[in-house]
Write a protein that holds these residues in place. Structure first.
Motif, mmCIF file in Angstrom:
data_model
loop_
_atom_site.group_PDB
_atom_site.id
_atom_site.type_symbol
_atom_site.label_atom_id
_atom_site.label_comp_id
_atom_site.label_asym_id
_atom_site.label_seq_id
_atom_site.Cartn_x
_atom_site.Cartn_y
_atom_site.Cartn_z
ATOM 1 N N ALA A 1 14.378 -17.037 -10.799
ATOM 2 C CA ALA A 1 15.035 -18.206 -11.380
ATOM 3 C C ALA A 1 14.107 -19.111 -12.190
ATOM 4 O O ALA A 1 14.499 -19.629 -13.233
ATOM 5 N N VAL A 2 12.881 -19.315 -11.741
ATOM 6 C CA VAL A 2 11.968 -20.209 -12.467
ATOM 7 C C VAL A 2 11.688 -19.659 -13.864
ATOM 8 O O VAL A 2 11.732 -20.392 -14.849
ATOM 9 N N GLU A 3 11.433 -18.366 -13.961
ATOM 10 C CA GLU A 3 11.177 -17.757 -15.269
ATOM 11 C C GLU A 3 12.443 -17.764 -16.122
ATOM 12 O O GLU A 3 12.388 -17.988 -17.331
ATOM 13 N N THR A 4 13.596 -17.544 -15.510
ATOM 14 C CA THR A 4 14.864 -17.620 -16.250
ATOM 15 C C THR A 4 15.037 -19.017 -16.830
ATOM 16 O O THR A 4 15.392 -19.171 -18.000
ATOM 17 N N ALA A 5 14.783 -20.030 -16.025
ATOM 18 C CA ALA A 5 14.913 -21.414 -16.488
ATOM 19 C C ALA A 5 13.961 -21.685 -17.646
ATOM 20 O O ALA A 5 14.352 -22.258 -18.665
ATOM 21 N N ARG A 6 12.712 -21.264 -17.495
ATOM 22 C CA ARG A 6 11.709 -21.506 -18.533
ATOM 23 C C ARG A 6 12.043 -20.754 -19.818
ATOM 24 O O ARG A 6 11.973 -21.298 -20.911
ATOM 25 N N LYS A 7 12.439 -19.513 -19.686
ATOM 26 C CA LYS A 7 12.662 -18.664 -20.849
ATOM 27 C C LYS A 7 13.966 -18.967 -21.587
ATOM 28 O O LYS A 7 14.002 -18.940 -22.813
ATOM 29 N N HIS A 8 15.025 -19.255 -20.848
ATOM 30 C CA HIS A 8 16.345 -19.373 -21.473
ATOM 31 C C HIS A 8 16.913 -20.789 -21.535
ATOM 32 O O HIS A 8 17.906 -21.006 -22.229
ATOM 33 N N PHE A 9 16.299 -21.741 -20.822
ATOM 34 C CA PHE A 9 16.888 -23.078 -20.756
ATOM 35 C C PHE A 9 15.909 -24.198 -21.097
ATOM 36 O O PHE A 9 16.235 -25.367 -20.912
ATOM 37 N N ALA A 10 14.723 -23.874 -21.583
ATOM 38 C CA ALA A 10 13.735 -24.907 -21.933
ATOM 39 C C ALA A 10 14.329 -25.884 -22.949
ATOM 40 O O ALA A 10 15.012 -25.485 -23.893
ATOM 41 N N GLY A 11 14.099 -27.164 -22.705
ATOM 42 C CA GLY A 11 14.546 -28.209 -23.611
ATOM 43 C C GLY A 11 16.009 -28.580 -23.471
ATOM 44 O O GLY A 11 16.474 -29.491 -24.152
ATOM 45 N N GLN A 12 16.737 -27.918 -22.600
ATOM 46 C CA GLN A 12 18.155 -28.221 -22.417
ATOM 47 C C GLN A 12 18.335 -29.200 -21.258
ATOM 48 O O GLN A 12 17.897 -28.929 -20.143
ATOM 49 N N ALA A 13 18.979 -30.297 -21.544
ATOM 50 C CA ALA A 13 19.214 -31.323 -20.524
ATOM 51 C C ALA A 13 20.539 -31.075 -19.813
ATOM 52 O O ALA A 13 21.334 -30.232 -20.235
ATOM 53 N N ASP A 14 20.766 -31.822 -18.752
ATOM 54 C CA ASP A 14 22.023 -31.786 -17.992
ATOM 55 C C ASP A 14 22.336 -30.409 -17.423
ATOM 56 O O ASP A 14 23.474 -29.936 -17.484
ATOM 57 N N LEU A 15 21.320 -29.775 -16.842
ATOM 58 C CA LEU A 15 21.518 -28.466 -16.231
ATOM 59 C C LEU A 15 21.752 -28.590 -14.729
ATOM 60 O O LEU A 15 21.269 -29.523 -14.084
#
Length: 114
Positions: free
Chosen positions: A42-56
């Motif tokens: 999950a941490v790598e998924t968050a970093r790779k696919h959701f960086a810079g996205q707020a309100d997650l």
């Protein structure tokens, strides 16, 4: 099987709660399945696919609760097996929901995952 996690926008979760089912984010709908990650992924998924996205938000689901649903473990990033749900996720199957605010580096900060 253990817990699996879905990262999504807060608005997507609110709409799913109102409907009682989550059909998927845009990428899920395009790929034909809902993308999940294990705690280790999950941490790598968050970093790779959701960086810079707020309100997650991060949804926690017990994979065994999806018995009878079309949950498949398929190779993806680096050959790791990722959980993919071929069908909608009933919101009743979600055990916990937590915010994932952006950290100083712009990556979503996930809560402690089981």
């Amino acid at each position: 099987m253990g817990r699996i996690y879905k990262i999504l926008k807060q608005g997507e979760w609110e709409a799913a709660r109102a409907a009682g089912v989550f059909a998927g984010s845009a990428v899920d709908l395009a790929d034909g399945y809902i993308h999940f990650s294990t705690a280790a992924q999950a941490v790598e998924t968050a970093r790779k696919h959701f960086a810079g996205q707020a309100d997650l938000m991060v949804l926690e689901v017990e994979a065994d609760d999806l018995a009878g649903a079309d949950l498949r473990w398929e190779p993806s990033r680096g050959g790791d097996l990722f959980p993919h749900l071929y069908g909608p996720l009933p919101t009743a199957a979600v055990r916990h929901v937590a915010p994932a605010p952006l950290g100083p580096d712009g990556a979503p900060q996930l809560p402690e995952l089981a």
